[in-house]
Design an enzyme around this catalytic site. Structure first.
Site, mmCIF file in Angstrom:
data_model
loop_
_atom_site.group_PDB
_atom_site.id
_atom_site.type_symbol
_atom_site.label_atom_id
_atom_site.label_comp_id
_atom_site.label_asym_id
_atom_site.label_seq_id
_atom_site.Cartn_x
_atom_site.Cartn_y
_atom_site.Cartn_z
ATOM 1 N N GLU A 60 0.715 -1.131 0.049
ATOM 2 C CA GLU A 60 0.092 -0.037 0.093
ATOM 3 C C GLU A 60 0.856 1.457 -0.042
ATOM 4 O O GLU A 60 0.514 2.292 -0.630
ATOM 5 C CB GLU A 60 -0.921 0.050 0.972
ATOM 6 N N HIS A 129 -11.725 -5.623 8.165
ATOM 7 C CA HIS A 129 -12.665 -5.204 7.118
ATOM 8 C C HIS A 129 -13.647 -4.271 7.524
ATOM 9 O O HIS A 129 -14.709 -4.193 6.762
ATOM 10 C CB HIS A 129 -13.078 -6.425 6.291
#
Lengths: 327, 315
Positions: A60, A129
């Protein structure tokens, strides 16, 4: 007009902006052939090819770092972080780099990037999540932060983000992707960044929310309306810049403020809204500012009872509305 | 290139004097690194190729077109400082005109930026090369790995020059990595790995020139490990006598890249002594003028603290 989902708003904005401006490109994990894990980028790869719809290494920090570099060299990258929960490795690139490039160069360089990330809970995503991360970035001047709650806004605000000369973080509530449907106007339009929207007019109290919580607040408002409590629901839409005039105008009208957010209570962005109302709207208030938020536990659990305990529900919000209206 | 190295050294020495005089709150140095930097700048195409620098790249930036005055304006934190308008500490270089990307103090982030610049150049079909620099300590950062991985995946026109001076502030090379030479890692990224004596100007030029040609030819990225000597402490807030043996510090002086090239030029009869004297005098005069100008230049306005957070409407 046909009803479309919120994620179609994302897709249409990307498709049209890439068509309009060849400098615009998309990068992220699985955004290519697969079209993204939520299919937000579906169809882009076939139309624009790998160079402009690029599957990246699973890293990322480099997704954002490469986007920053590419923005220096004449392109407009739209970086997707697959889940907001996994944005943390890129915190340095976003906070130390993207947010400061204009400031530290005294305007010599700009950083026109968009960072898209699905956030939020209620989908059995567990601890990693389900997170809301907007408060981390709301603390950082130099970033714009957008959280749409309707398909129309999603498309219009994403187009505005792509055309913005500065870094914009664009958080999409993953539970709203297919749950929330609405009309999307035909043709090209832009929804300005920095403006809140009143979703429901009311007189007894004001509630401020963003993302999925806007819809839960509307449900709660409908419920308490049957009891004679008139609630005004304000969709914040952009965390930064924040539409302070709209917030204060609503408080002036109702004299009562409820702030609802999904993040942990302590230090969540709603705390800033509460502080602004307390500091600048004190004389308008007939009651304390109340917050409904997630509990101060590390993150949202996977199992149903604990997930439901964490996520503010329309029932919890309605209870808070009744309490606030009783002052 | 000799002139550029001499000027860089003169600027660098003067900033330490200014620091000792209490006129410069903070300085950080590139003394001993001049050869690889000047060589690389001259191997690049000005105005087209990019430098994504790190904080020791004074000689590099001067060789790319920044001036002693530009630098001294940053030492004094003046409004006219072209790098940052006096916002950043000195040696945080940046110039869109010269394609020197603005640098933060964070170590390693710049490697991904260079990969992004190179990716955009490749996709846009531009004949540009992105060069980025870092110390050997910075190669321990995750962003260094991530950036080099990108360079390898896309065979980018990208060059990473590791200026290995054996110390990351006080931490020696042996505690930074388990290999003697970081260029060995290139094979893991599928890019070329080159080792060069970064104190040897001509060898450095040949190494960077070859890397630039590799990049322009579409043959991908290069990791260059340039061994250099760090003459000064890490910064003005450090004292390397606390952690480097005296004998090691004395030995450093025999590795002066400018003395080495000067000796070569004199021995080969390329440069006469009197020419060298005038090069030295010109550099001193340029630094004198830069300091005089910068010291007298205006400070930024306090109220401008709030400016340039976001794009401003053009006036």
């Amino acid at each position: 007009m046909t009803q479309k989902t919120l994620i179609e708003g994302v897709r249409e904005a990307l498709m049209e902006e890439m068509e309009r401006d060849e400098r615009v490109w998309v990068l992220g994990e699985d955004v290519g052939r697969k079209g993204g894990v939520f299919l937000a980028t579906e169809g882009l790869y076939d139309r624009y090819g790998e160079a402009r719809v690029l599957d990246t290494p699973l890293a990322e920090s480099s997704i954002i770092g490469v986007a920053i570099g590419a923005a220096m060299n004449g392109t407009i990258p739209v970086a997707e972080i697959q889940f907001a929960d996994f944005i943390h490795p890129a915190f340095d690139q976003i906070v130390s780099e993207a947010a400061r490039i204009r400031y530290r160069s005294n305007g010599d360089f700009g950083c026109p990037i968009v960072i898209r990330a699905p956030f939020g809970g209620g989908v059995h995503g567990g601890l990693y999540h389900s997170q809301s991360v907007e408060a981390f970035y709301a603390h950082v001047p130099g970033l714009k932060i957008v959280i749409p709650s309707t398909p129309e806004d999603t498309k219009g605000l994403l187009k505005a983000a792509i055309r913005d000369p500065d870094p914009v973080m664009f958080f999409e509530h993953k539970k709203t992707y297919r749950l929330i449907k609405g009309e999307i106007p035909e043709g090209d339009y832009v929804t300005p960044i920095g403006k809140a929207a009143v979703r429901r007019e009311g007189t007894r109290l004001s509630v401020f929310a963003w993302g999925l919580m806007v819809h839960y607040c509307l449900q709660a408002a409908e419920e308490v309306a049957q009891e004679g409590i008139s609630v005004e629901v304000v969709d914040i839409r952009t965390i930064a810049p924040l539409d302070k005039p709209a917030i204060l105008a609503s408080v002036e009208k109702t004299a009562r403020a409820l702030v609802v957010y999904e993040d942990n209570l302590t230090g969540g962005f709603g705390a800033e809204i509460a502080a602004i109302i307390a500091e600048e709207g004190f004389e308008m208030l007939d009651a304390p500012v109340i917050r409904v938020a997630g509990p101060d536990v590390p993150a949202m659990p996977f199992n149903k009872p604990q997930e439901e305990f964490f996520l503010p529900s329309p029932e919890r919000i309605a209870t808070a509305m009744r309490k606030l209206a009783s002052y | 290139m000799y002139r550029q190295m001499v000027l860089a050294r003169a600027v660098d020495r003067r900033m330490w004097v200014l620091n000792r005089q209490g006129k410069a709150p903070f300085v950080i140095s590139g003394q001993g690194h001049e050869a690889i930097q000047v060589a690389a700048a001259n191997a690049m195409r000005p105005g087209s190729d990019w430098l994504v620098p790190y904080y020791r790249d004074l000689a590099f930036c001067l060789a790319l077109g920044q001036t002693a005055r530009d630098f001294m304006l940053s030492v004094f934190g003046r409004a006219e400082d072209p790098n940052s308008g006096g916002r950043q500490m000195p040696s945080h270089f940046g110039s869109s005109r010269l394609r020197i990307m603005t640098k933060s103090s964070v170590v390693g982030t710049q490697i991904c930026h260079a990969a992004g610049i190179a990716y955009a150049a490749k996709v846009r079909g531009l004949d540009e090369v992105a060069v980025t620099c870092i110390g050997e300590g910075g190669t321990s950062q995750g962003d260094w790995h991530e950036g080099l991985n990108w360079a390898g995946v896309h065979r980018l026109p990208f060059i990473c020059i590791v200026q290995d001076n054996d110390y990351a502030i006080s931490v020696p090379h042996r505690l930074q990595m388990g290999i003697d030479n970081v260029a060995k890692r290139a094979v893991g990224y599928g890019i070329a790995g080159v080792t060069v004596d970064g104190g040897d100007l001509l060898a450095s030029y040949a190494a960077v020139k070859a890397a630039v040609e590799r990049a322009r030819g579409g043959d991908g990225a290069t990791l260059i490990s340039a061994k250099v000597a760090r003459f000064t402490s890490h910064s003005s807030d450090d004292d390397q006598r606390r952690y480097r043996p005296q004998a090691e510090l004395e030995a450093l002086l025999r590795r002066d890249p400018i003395e080495r090239f000067r000796g070569y030029l004199l021995d080969e009869g390329v440069m006469a002594e009197d020419v060298d004297d005038s090069v030295q005098q010109e550099a001193t005069a340029e630094v004198d003028a830069a300091v005089t100008y910068a010291e007298a230049a205006a400070s930024p306005l306090a109220e401008d603290t709030l400016r340039n957070v976001f794009a401003e409407e053009s006036a």
